[in-house]
Design an enzyme around this catalytic site. Structure first.
Site, PDB file in Angstrom:
ATOM      1  N   GLY A 181       0.831  -1.206   0.000  1.00 50.21           N
ATOM      2  CA  GLY A 181       0.000   0.000   0.000  1.00 50.21           C
ATOM      3  C   GLY A 181       0.862   1.252   0.000  1.00 50.21           C
ATOM      4  O   GLY A 181       0.573   2.223  -0.712  1.00 50.21           O
TER       5      GLY A 181
ATOM      6  N   ASP B 292       8.160   7.615   2.964  1.00 45.75           N
ATOM      7  CA  ASP B 292       9.491   7.407   3.546  1.00 45.75           C
ATOM      8  C   ASP B 292      10.159   6.163   3.009  1.00 45.75           C
ATOM      9  O   ASP B 292      11.386   6.050   3.044  1.00 45.75           O
ATOM     10  CB  ASP B 292       9.370   7.271   5.070  1.00 45.75           C
ATOM     11  CG  ASP B 292       9.135   8.607   5.719  1.00 45.75           C
ATOM     12  OD1 ASP B 292       9.927   9.517   5.489  1.00 45.75           O
ATOM     13  OD2 ASP B 292       8.131   8.738   6.451  1.00 45.75           O
TER      14      ASP B 292
ATOM     15  N   GLU C  23      -3.717  29.594  33.276  1.00 40.17           N
ATOM     16  CA  GLU C  23      -3.175  30.206  32.062  1.00 40.17           C
ATOM     17  C   GLU C  23      -1.693  30.602  32.097  1.00 40.17           C
ATOM     18  O   GLU C  23      -1.014  30.509  31.076  1.00 40.17           O
ATOM     19  CB  GLU C  23      -3.983  31.476  31.737  1.00 40.17           C
ATOM     20  CG  GLU C  23      -5.424  31.204  31.416  1.00 40.17           C
ATOM     21  CD  GLU C  23      -6.227  32.491  31.384  1.00 40.17           C
ATOM     22  OE1 GLU C  23      -6.724  32.839  30.323  1.00 40.17           O
ATOM     23  OE2 GLU C  23      -6.338  33.150  32.436  1.00 40.17           O
TER      24      GLU C  23
HETATM   25  C1  LIG Z   1      -1.834   9.210  10.025  1.00 38.90           C
HETATM   26  C2  LIG Z   1      -0.953   8.684   8.933  1.00 38.90           C
HETATM   27  C3  LIG Z   1       0.407   8.913   9.022  1.00 38.90           C
HETATM   28  C4  LIG Z   1       1.247   8.434   8.017  1.00 38.90           C
HETATM   29  N1  LIG Z   1       2.578   8.706   8.084  1.00 38.90           N
HETATM   30  C5  LIG Z   1       3.404   8.282   7.097  1.00 38.90           C
HETATM   31  C6  LIG Z   1       4.782   8.588   7.124  1.00 38.90           C
HETATM   32  O1  LIG Z   1       5.295   9.237   8.022  1.00 38.90           O
HETATM   33  N2  LIG Z   1       5.541   8.139   6.094  1.00 38.90           N
HETATM   34  C7  LIG Z   1       5.018   7.413   5.065  1.00 38.90           C
HETATM   35  O2  LIG Z   1       5.755   7.011   4.171  1.00 38.90           O
HETATM   36  N3  LIG Z   1       3.721   7.118   5.025  1.00 38.90           N
HETATM   37  C8  LIG Z   1       2.902   7.539   6.001  1.00 38.90           C
HETATM   38  N4  LIG Z   1       1.575   7.259   5.934  1.00 38.90           N
HETATM   39  C9  LIG Z   1       1.073   6.571   4.755  1.00 38.90           C
HETATM   40  C10 LIG Z   1       0.950   5.102   4.977  1.00 38.90           C
HETATM   41  O3  LIG Z   1       2.183   4.517   5.189  1.00 38.90           O
HETATM   42  C11 LIG Z   1       0.323   4.540   3.739  1.00 38.90           C
HETATM   43  O4  LIG Z   1      -0.980   5.093   3.642  1.00 38.90           O
HETATM   44  C12 LIG Z   1       0.207   3.059   3.819  1.00 38.90           C
HETATM   45  O5  LIG Z   1       1.442   2.440   3.790  1.00 38.90           O
HETATM   46  C13 LIG Z   1      -0.662   2.539   2.713  1.00 38.90           C
HETATM   47  O6  LIG Z   1      -0.912   1.192   2.972  1.00 38.90           O
HETATM   48  P1  LIG Z   1      -2.373   0.647   3.237  1.00 38.90           P
HETATM   49  O7  LIG Z   1      -2.257  -0.810   3.348  1.00 38.90           O
HETATM   50  O8  LIG Z   1      -3.012   1.309   4.382  1.00 38.90           O
HETATM   51  O9  LIG Z   1      -3.062   1.105   1.892  1.00 38.90           O
HETATM   52  P2  LIG Z   1      -4.580   1.146   1.514  1.00 38.90           P
HETATM   53  O10 LIG Z   1      -5.185   2.451   1.929  1.00 38.90           O
HETATM   54  O11 LIG Z   1      -5.247  -0.056   1.970  1.00 38.90           O
HETATM   55  O12 LIG Z   1      -4.402   1.138  -0.057  1.00 38.90           O
HETATM   56  C14 LIG Z   1      -3.713   2.185  -0.684  1.00 38.90           C
HETATM   57  C15 LIG Z   1      -3.604   1.999  -2.188  1.00 38.90           C
HETATM   58  O13 LIG Z   1      -2.661   0.987  -2.486  1.00 38.90           O
HETATM   59  C16 LIG Z   1      -3.222   0.032  -3.359  1.00 38.90           C
HETATM   60  N5  LIG Z   1      -2.694  -1.266  -2.969  1.00 38.90           N
HETATM   61  C17 LIG Z   1      -2.585  -1.734  -1.716  1.00 38.90           C
HETATM   62  N6  LIG Z   1      -1.996  -2.934  -1.721  1.00 38.90           N
HETATM   63  C18 LIG Z   1      -1.756  -3.232  -3.016  1.00 38.90           C
HETATM   64  C19 LIG Z   1      -1.169  -4.331  -3.670  1.00 38.90           C
HETATM   65  N7  LIG Z   1      -0.713  -5.387  -3.012  1.00 38.90           N
HETATM   66  N8  LIG Z   1      -1.078  -4.291  -5.008  1.00 38.90           N
HETATM   67  C20 LIG Z   1      -1.538  -3.237  -5.721  1.00 38.90           C
HETATM   68  N9  LIG Z   1      -2.090  -2.165  -5.152  1.00 38.90           N
HETATM   69  C21 LIG Z   1      -2.195  -2.165  -3.811  1.00 38.90           C
HETATM   70  C22 LIG Z   1      -4.706   0.132  -3.201  1.00 38.90           C
HETATM   71  O14 LIG Z   1      -5.389  -0.228  -4.360  1.00 38.90           O
HETATM   72  C23 LIG Z   1      -4.894   1.602  -2.864  1.00 38.90           C
HETATM   73  O15 LIG Z   1      -5.018   2.336  -4.038  1.00 38.90           O
HETATM   74  C24 LIG Z   1       0.711   7.712   6.923  1.00 38.90           C
HETATM   75  C25 LIG Z   1      -0.655   7.472   6.851  1.00 38.90           C
HETATM   76  C26 LIG Z   1      -1.487   7.958   7.839  1.00 38.90           C
HETATM   77  C27 LIG Z   1      -2.969   7.718   7.755  1.00 38.90           C
END
Ligand SMILES: Cc1cc2nc3c(=O)[nH]c(=O)nc-3n(C[C@H](O)[C@H](O)[C@H](O)COP(=O)(O)OP(=O)(O)OC[C@H]3O[C@@H](n4cnc5c(N)ncnc54)[C@H](O)[C@@H]3O)c2cc1C
Ligand code: FES
Length: 1271
Positions: A293, A303, A1191
């Site tokens: 994801g 990152d 405060e």
């Molecule tokens: C509060 C918050 C803080 C964050 N901080 C950071 C940070 O500091 N640094 C950073 O790098 N990221 C950060 N993120 C982002 C986070 O790491 C990514 O949103 C996360 O890794 C996405 O993975 P997911 O499984 O949740 O994706 P999902 O939301 O489940 O899916 C995201 C997308 O990926 C696609 N997808 C998922 N798996 C596959 C697969 N196997 N094959 C093809 N397509 C796929 C889906 O179709 C979708 O379009 C943050 C997110 C949040 C909400």
């Protein structure tokens, strides 16, 4: 906490997760444990709940369930955690009240003692009691032990279900969405090829926020969490294939387990990824977010992607067309959120290769906050040297945060000789336009250089050619995450005090246990009543425009929508009048800011109301020239009247006789309240005679009652406001809530209506602390005496007046702070602009006012080359003193706080150590400061200094106390309970405070101005004394009788057991014509020392130590007061160094949630954090000789700002720059880094301010004006 059974490994895993991001369908087969499930006050509280509560880690309590569950999940996996485990577990939880120290202290008790502060190698450890006092705020010995065998078991039926394969797809059908979870890879591939547009939802951390915040609808969602191939890991001689479905936490654990199994040169990439994974998001995010994801989401500031790409990783991809391998390189990232993968392709696994001998991988990131924050710039770098040489054979450098996608610096090469050239090439390659989204363009560009430099240093270090440039002699602070000190308790009650008398003792917040068990009820916890409706607000999208048409027809067609209310529907007064200006409740024909309420959609559910609100169409005709900045307002004379002015002595004349004059300017940004509980209310029609009950989260129930009555055109006696508690308020629930409640009441016909703002709406609509721009001219002698000062303050009030003129008044009244400046002049104006209206915020202008005074003093010290603390001392009030508004006072306790703070912090030896450190370190600098405060308590508007109470004694001896104060976490009910207990001579357990209600105590004043306990405590005292006196004849008759027997006897003797109490507070006033007055009852004093370490290359800083000494008289409850001190300090630290509001050039607030707006988290708490209450202080003006403390300490957070400024000054002096320099507040990393004027920042062309057109309004607009010295 989510628990799952893994049939392959036959193990149960537990992990903390964010409920708001967890789709319910995704939880099929999982066991969920909530805070209510682990313990209850009715049965047995869990040790985690007990310890956080008893350690005083719960104030308003809104954050407490989250804290409890993060800690609980940690203990389920690690029953004896280290302090770093705790810091990491809590990193994703925010608290706005406590300052985190007491939460950590409660959690610390689960550590083995060797894991506590001793670990960090500091001398003043909590174990050896060297924090100054053996007394403790809580008694650890009373805690229940943690017994892991007593925890809830994983439901056996779920194990059975998980073991029974169910290959068929699972389908869930919602109103507008279908959720399919395929049972095999084949099904997944087929589904994906049939529905290429449907997202694969793994962790939902990307898709979820899109649905929630952007309103994106996916008719079909594919959830591949049951497809085992996505979670498989395979090791090969070249590296490891990691299942793309693995959570980031799982990836981290896998890599951590692999690293020790291989020689270090093979695991360079693994270690770089582990480092990056440790800082990515929070544990809750990493526990659910998947590797695939993260890659496919292709965030510009991911990152992982820069490191994976630099490390030559590749993907194994499958689709109906077959399998293929795709390299993760510069061609992979196509655009924002886009990769070269085809819509029907699925990433099955990710190959992470071993590194070779001579190959080095580095990962660095800089983020607005160290934890739980997307990076500003993040990078992965790899260099491969030919064997045995320093010749670069291969290099790859990737950055995130430097464009719409992960970017590669393909032309940049580097070795020892050509590094200088590499920087030039890098700057040419990575160009950011001034309007690049995210702003901070110069900073980001300079980071690309400095992060490359860091990588270079790291590689040199590894090659054992490291010169001692980087690492600090005292050891790097980066690894030390834990808070070292526990707060001592210097005030103890006298030996003579009755042991039953709770006053002066550290009594736990009376609701802390209910808050920790999730039983405490907040407004939105009230159960849904029959036929209840929800109100969603529609706000203006234009800053200054005429409303041409309001079309609600589509909204009315949305299922469940009942009505749309507009200004025309208001039966009574359509405006609220403040200081002579009318404010419309709902905009009529014109809007004056983005976020102004225009209408509201009423529907059967929250979701339907929101859909209805999105369907309302408003057409506008823009009006010319909206005003956003203070400068624009000054230019156009756009002010709210009256403007204020004050002068003592003859400033103009005095400037003629001084040795030197300095003119400077300072800018300070606003602040969002960020109370954890957003604005919330439920208006219930009683059903007859137009009577309404309002359950509302407000600091001022009487104002809400009055406002609703006027809006509906009914008398106040038909409206009853009930306030049980608030999940924080900080001034933001004084005036704004009454407008929102009025609008909600308009939506009520015969069914209850609830209105709960989402975080983004709350931030957009309700305003916050006023940003200020100020100019000063200061005249001083060469020995440091300040003779004359003239300061002009301009606040950005926004589109309505609210309390802005009162804020200006308080700014002017405090502009002397602790200093006796004989000739002092101030003027202040509230600028009327087209931004959302700002309002009261803890400190009410004082945190802004004093910032200018202290900045001026710092400038004087820099001009003279004298230490800032000396200039402060020379000018401080001494002996019988008079303020600039002719108020007489004795500053003795101010000076005592100052001296004790210097002593406790070992100021002089710290100064020597800091200077030595700075001589030995080129890129890291330390800085320190000590700041005093003198803070006036009570309302300058004399009539507000009153309070009333109603006390009932029931026949069983139980006592019900009601008073006008509202509980927002500041512990007023706990203190009032102590007062009643002392006055009635009964244990606190017999005293109950149910709520604040306008039907029990009428015409109350707001709980504000740090005056709540002073006023309401006195009113309760008065009522209790009346009752106790009434019982006197009974007590005399039966002196050995019990309380209950006296009460029963009194009833039969027909003695009233109910009494009101009243406190007529001081008649304070301020005569602005005569420029004199008595606007305060007394002063609360304090002083604060802070020391920071600044990384000049990235602007990151860490507060190493803070010592606060405050004079709060004889504290009624030291644990509550210390909680207020620490919470206020952290809020101040946020204000001055972290929290930054950003508006678009058209006046839209960009920073509308925790991902864009960073309040302090656990990682921001000073490593050593000590609070001391000044001993032997008495105050005849408040209850039991105490003082108000809600405060004042916010301002002491500025000690961190001035410590940063001191560190920046050290960096500048290394570059040959001396004298005053501008540093706006908040001193965020970008500002500190750019002000440090390093080699790298100087390479980056500075075009005016660092904020380009993307966001020009973070402070108030305009450019820096350098100070000028003359004389
Ligand atoms: C509060 C918050 C803080 C964050 N901080 C950071 C940070 O500091 N640094 C950073 O790098 N990221 C950060 N993120 C982002 C986070 O790491 C990514 O949103 C996360 O890794 C996405 O993975 P997911 O499984 O949740 O994706 P999902 O939301 O489940 O899916 C995201 C997308 O990926 C696609 N997808 C998922 N798996 C596959 C697969 N196997 N094959 C093809 N397509 C796929 C889906 O179709 C979708 O379009 C943050 C997110 C949040 C909400
Ligand atoms: S106690 Fe943490 S937010 Fe109030």
């Amino acid at each position: 906490m989510v628990s799952r059974y893994r049939p392959v490994t036959k193990t149960i895993t537990h992990y903390a997760a964010n409920a708001c991001l967890l789709p319910i369908c995704q939880l099929h087969g999982a066991a969920i444990t909530t805070v209510e499930g682990i313990g209850s006050t009715k049965t047995r509280v869990h040790p985690v709940q007990e310890r956080i509560a008893k350690a005083h880690g719960s104030q308003c309590g809104f954050c407490t369930p989250g804290m409890v569950m993060s800690m609980y999940a940690l203990l389920r996996n690690t029953p004896q955690p280290s302090m770093d485990d705790i810091a990491e577990a809590l990193a994703g939880n925010l608290c706005r009240c406590t300052g985190y120290r007491p939460i950590i202290d409660g959690c610390r008790t689960f550590c083995q003692e060797a894991n506590c502060c001793q670990e960090s190698g500091v001398t003043n450890c909590c174990i050896n009691g060297e924090n100054g006092n053996s007394d403790e705020l809580f008694d650890k010995d009373q805690f229940q032990p943690l017994d892991p065998t007593q925890e809830l078991i994983f439901p056996p039926e779920l194990i059975l279900t998980s073991q029974t394969p169910r290959p068929e797809p699972l389908t869930f059908q919602g109103e507008r969405m279908t959720w399919v979870s395929p049972g095999s890879m084949d099904q997944l591939v087929q589904l994906r090829s049939r529905h290429p547009g449907a997202p694969l939802v793994m962790g939902n951390t990307n898709i979820g926020p899109d649905i929630k915040f952007k309103g994106i609808i996916h008719p079909l969602i594919i959830s591949p969490t049951r497809v085992t191939e996505l979670f498989e890991t395979t090791q090969t001689p070249e590296g490891v294939w990691v299942g793309a479905g693995s959570s980031l936490s799982e990836v981290r654990t896998l890599l951590e387990n692999l690293v020790p199994q291989y020689p270090p040169e093979k695991t360079e990439l693994f270690r770089a990824l582990i480092k990056q994974l440790g800082n990515l998001g929070s544990q809750q995010i990493r526990n659910v977010a998947s590797l695939g994801g993260n890659i496919v989401s292709a965030y510009p500031n991911s990152d992982l992607n820069p490191v994976l790409a630099a490390g030559r990783c590749k993907l194994s991809v499958v689709s109906s067309g077959g399998k293929r391998e795709v390299p993760l390189n510069q061609d992979f990232f196509v655009n924002f959120g886009k990769t070269i993968l085809k819509p029907h392709e699925i990433v099955v696994s990710v190959f992470i290769p071993f590194t070779r001998k001579g190959e080095f991988v580095g990962a660095f990131r800089q983020a607005p906050r160290k934890e739980s924050s997307f990076a500003t710039v993040t990078t992965g770098m790899r260099v491969f040297f030919s064997e045995g040489s320093r010749v670069v054979q291969d290099i790859s450098i990737y950055y995130g945060g430097m464009g719409p996608t992960t970017v590669s610096a393909v032309k940049t090469c580097w070795d020892d000789e050509t590094l200088g050239r590499a920087y030039e090439v890098l700057l040419e390659e990575l160009v950011l336009p001034p309007s690049a989204p995210g702003g901070k363009v110069e900073f980001r560009r300079s980071l690309t250089l400095s992060l490359l430099f860091k990588f270079n240093l790291e590689v040199l270090h590894k090659l054992r050619h490291m010169v001692r440039l980087w690492s600090a002699p005292e050891g790097s602070m980066e690894k030390k995450k834990i808070i070292i000190s526990q707060t001592p308790l210097p005030q103890s009650v006298s030996q003579e005090q009755n042991s039953q008398d709770p006053v002066g003792r550290p009594i736990m917040h009376r609701s802390a246990l209910s808050q920790a068990t999730g039983e405490a009820v907040y407004c939105d916890d009230l159960p849904r009543t029959d036929g209840e409706l929800f109100l969603a607000l529609v706000t203006s999208s234009r800053a200054h425009a005429k409303i041409i048409q309001l079309d609600v027809s589509e909204a009315l067609k949305v299922p469940g929508v009942v009505d749309v209310i507009t200004a025309k529907d208001i039966p009574g007064r359509k405006v609220r009048t403040m200081c002579g200006y009318d404010e419309e409740l709902l905009a009529g024909s014109e809007v004056s800011c983005i976020g102004q309420m225009v209408c509201g959609v009423v529907a059967d559910t929250r979701a339907h109301a929101k859909r209805g609100a999105a369907a309302v169409k408003i057409s506008y005709e823009d009006l010319p020239e909206p005003i956003f900045t203070i400068e624009e307002a000054i230019e156009k004379s756009s002010f709210f009247e009256p403007r204020r002015r004050i002068e003592r002595g003859n400033v103009t004349e005095a400037f003629k006789s001084v040795d030197q004059i300095y003119e400077g300017e300072h800018r300070m940004g606003g602040q969002e309240h960020f109370y954890m509980e957003t604005q919330s209310m439920l208006v219930v029609p009683v059903g007859e005679e137009r009577e309404f009950n309002i359950y509302v989260s407000t600091q001022w129930p009487a104002a809400t009652q009055e406002a609703v009555a006027q809006t509906l055109g009914i008398p106040s006696n038909r409206v009853t406001c009930h306030v049980k508690r608030m999940g924080g308020a900080f001034g933001g629930k004084v005036t704004k809530t009454s407008i929102l409640a009025s609008v909600t009441s308009v939506a009520v016909t015969n069914r209850p209506v609830r209105c709960i703002l989402e975080r983004g709406e709350d931030m957009l609509i309700t305003g916050g602390r006023h940003p200020v721009v100020g100019k000063y001219k200061v005249g001083f002698m060469n020995d440091g005496r300040i003779i004359a000062a003239d300061i002009q303050f301009y606040t950005n009030a926004g589109n309505t007046i609210d309390e802005s003129v009162l804020v200006i008044e308080k700014i002017l009244l405090h502009m002397d702070n602790a200093y006796n400046i004989p000739h002092l002049r101030g003027s202040g104006a509230a600028c009327r602009t087209n931004l959302p209206s700002n309002t009261a915020f803890r400190g009410f202008g004082v945190p802004q006012s004093l910032m200018f005074v202290e900045n001026m003093i710092t400038d004087v010290s820099m001009v003279l080359g004298l230490p800032a603390d000396k200039i402060r001392e020379i000018n401080m009030y001494r002996g019988p003193s008079v303020t600039h508004y002719k108020y007489q006072f004795n500053p003795e306790n101010l000076l005592r706080c100052w001296d004790q703070c210097k002593a406790k912090s070992t100021f002089s030896s710290r100064r020597t150590a800091v200077d030595q450190f700075n001589q030995q370190n080129q890129w890291k600098k330390r800085g320190m400061s000590i700041i005093p405060i003198k803070y006036g308590i009570a309302f300058g508007e004399g009539f507000l200094n009153q309070a009333a109470a109603l006390v009932h004694i029931y026949k069983d001896g139980s006592v019900l106390v009601t008073h006008g104060g509202t509980e927002m976490g500041q512990g007023i009910h706990t203190k009032v309970q102590q007062v009643a207990s002392r006055e009635l001579h009964i244990p606190t357990s017999k005293v109950y405070i149910s709520e604040t209600g306008t039907n029990t105590v009428p015409n109350t004043c707001p709980s504000a101005a740090s005056f709540g306990t002073d006023a309401n405590g006195m009113a309760v005292k008065n009522a209790c004394q009346t009752l106790y006196q009434r019982l006197e004849p009974i007590r005399k008759k039966n002196p050995k009788g019990l309380w209950e027997s006296w009460v029963t006897a009194a009833f039969f003797e027909k003695i009233s057991l109910s009494a009101t109490g009243f406190h007529r507070g001081p008649d304070l006033y301020m005569d602005w014509e005569a420029m004199e007055g008595q606007p305060y009852a007394y002063f609360t004093y304090g002083a604060c020392f802070s020391e920071v370490e600044l990384d000049c290359l990235s602007g990151d800083y860490r507060t190493l130590r803070t010592d606060i000494v405050v004079d709060i008289g004889r504290s009624v409850n030291p644990s509550v007061d210390i909680g207020q001190v620490e919470g206020a300090f952290m809020q101040g630290l946020g204000l001055y160094t972290l929290e930054e509001l950003k508006f678009s050039p058209s006046g839209l607030l960009y920073t509308r949630g925790p991902s864009q707006y960073k309040i302090p988290a656990v990682c921001d708490v000073p490593l050593s954090f000590n609070v001391y209450l000044l001993p032997d202080s008495y105050n005849p003006h408040a209850i039991y000789s105490s003082k108000g403390i809600g405060e004042p300490v916010v301002f002491l957070g500025s000690s961190v700002f001035y410590a940063i400024k001191d560190a920046v000054a050290a960096a500048r002096s290394q570059s040959g720059l001396a004298g005053p320099f501008p540093l706006d507040s908040p001193a965020t990393a970008d500002k500190a880094c750019l002000a440090s004027a390093s080699h790298f920042t100087q390479k980056v062309r500075v075009v005016g301010r660092s904020f380009g057109p993307w966001a020009g309004l973070s402070v108030g607009g305009g450019g820096w004006i350098q100070g000028r010295v003359s004389g």
